[in-house]
Design an enzyme around this catalytic site. Structure first.
Site, short mmCIF file in Angstrom:
data_model
loop_
_atom_site.label_atom_id
_atom_site.label_comp_id
_atom_site.label_asym_id
_atom_site.label_seq_id
_atom_site.Cartn_x
_atom_site.Cartn_y
_atom_site.Cartn_z
N HIS A 191 0.85 -1.20 0.00
CA HIS A 191 0.00 0.00 0.00
C HIS A 191 0.88 1.24 0.00
CE1 HIS A 191 1.20 -0.43 4.20
NE2 HIS A 191 0.90 0.84 4.38
N ASP A 193 0.82 5.17 1.90
CA ASP A 193 0.13 5.85 2.99
C ASP A 193 -0.57 7.09 2.43
OD1 ASP A 193 1.20 3.91 4.62
OD2 ASP A 193 2.67 5.21 5.57
N HIS A 248 4.82 0.14 -0.06
CA HIS A 248 5.59 -0.67 0.88
C HIS A 248 4.71 -1.76 1.46
CE1 HIS A 248 3.89 2.81 3.01
NE2 HIS A 248 3.96 2.12 4.14
N ARG A 258 8.23 -8.74 15.25
CA ARG A 258 8.58 -7.37 14.84
C ARG A 258 7.59 -6.41 15.51
NH1 ARG A 258 10.59 -4.00 10.33
NH2 ARG A 258 9.00 -2.45 9.88
#
Ligand code: GA4
Length: 315
Positions: A191, A193, A248, A258
């Site tokens: 996607h 942002d 990204h 993570r």
């Protein structure tokens, strides 16, 4: 008593092949370098993405918040679910059925909201840490937008940073927890942002990947002491396409959890988003006029991977 979280149920997520290409040419901008502004603009034009070092954000604020977040995510699932109305989510992303190997906290950064949230199940200490972290990150993000404005000869220098420092700025903060898994999982699908600029920080676990101009996906090596900056959709529009918002995604490293914390710097809802006139001497705007409120409404009704800017491109 230490309460460990229940293991996250293994539903049918596709196993994802990470691109395996380490991004060795990642643009690194030293914010203490007098030439930083030229490096930033270059990186925004070439990649829509860069890493910052010597950023001036106290690492204590970062590690303390990460520790708070880690404790929250370790809580039992039924307890965390109680935080759902205040921004806790598990595997579901957005409203259109996207899913990922991720649980998260997501909320607006406006101070009133944060103080209301402090009444909820997240401890006061957590909100104090969030506040400290966000003030430092917002200051850095505003500084970066001012360096960009300066390099592009825009007047006044705060023409874009004021959108983030405005008390009505519609910015978001997200803490993502990608649990360890015995395989690589699609943590957060591809996607861009929608906002102006985002600031990403993660623990020492890789997983973030960006798409280069030619569409190749490359892995971004983790660096817990630095921040990663993305050009977002509104900044693409404000530069009339000189900068491109970067696609990204996150594909988890197997066996390693993570935790990433992302500040999404957005303008006030009523703000008109348009290319800066001083960048447009002999050009026409590539985009129809819109307010951030209109863009956000349209964007939040799309799937993650959808090219949202296309709604507002002139044919
Ligand atoms: C991507 C960037 C931010 O994480 C976010 C996301 C938002 C959400 O999680 O609700 C969206 C996504 C993001 C863009 C398209 C819509 C809305 C999920 C989704 C499918 C908080 C944002 O601002 O836009």
């Amino acid at each position: 008593m230490v309460v460990l979280s229940q293991p996250v149920a293994h539903v049918n997520f596709p196993t994802i092949n990470s691109c395996n290409t380490h991004f060795t040419h990642i643009p690194v901008v030293d914010l203490s370098n007098p030439n930083a502004k030229a490096h930033i603009v270059n990186a925004c034009q070439e990649f829509g993405f860069f890493k910052v070092i010597n950023h001036g954000v106290p690492m204590e604020a970062v590690t303390k918040l990460e520790a708070q977040a880690r404790s929250f995510f370790k809580l039992p699932q039924n307890y965390k679910n109680k935080a759902a109305p205040f921004g806790y989510g598990n595997k579901n992303i957005g409203r259109k059925g996207d899913t990922g190997w991720v649980e998260y906290l997501l909320f607006g950064t406006n101070t009133e909201l944060i103080s209301q949230n402090s009444l909820t199940i997240l401890p006061n200490d957590f909100w104090l840490m969030v506040d400290k972290y966000l003030s430092a990150i917002k200051k850095m993000a505003c500084g970066i937008l001012e360096l960009i404005a300066d390099e592009l000869s825009l007047q006044p220098k705060n023409v874009w940073s004021r959108l983030l420092s405005d008390e009505k700025s519609d910015s978001f903060f997200r803490i993502n927890h990608y649990p360890a898994s015995d395989r690589n999982e699609l943590g957060f699908g591809e996607h861009t942002d929608p906002q102006i600029i985002s600031v990403i920080r993660s623990n020492n676990a890789s997983g973030l990947e960006i798409a280069l101009k030619d569409g190749t996906w490359v892995q971004v090596p983790a660096d817990p002491n630095s921040f990663f900056i993305t050009v977002d959709d509104c900044l693409q529009v404000m530069t009339n396409g000189r900068f491109k918002s970067v696609k990204h995604r996150v594909i988890t490293e197997s066996m390693k959890e993570r935790i990433s914390m992302i500040y999404f710097g957005g303008p006030p809802l009523t703000e008109k988003i348009a290319p800066s006139t001083s960048l447009m001497q002999e050009e026409e705007s590539l985009y129809k006029e819109f307010t951030w409120g209109e863009y956000k409404k349209a964007a939040f009704n799309t799937n993650l991977a959808f090219n949202r800017i296309s709604f507002f491109e002139k044919c």
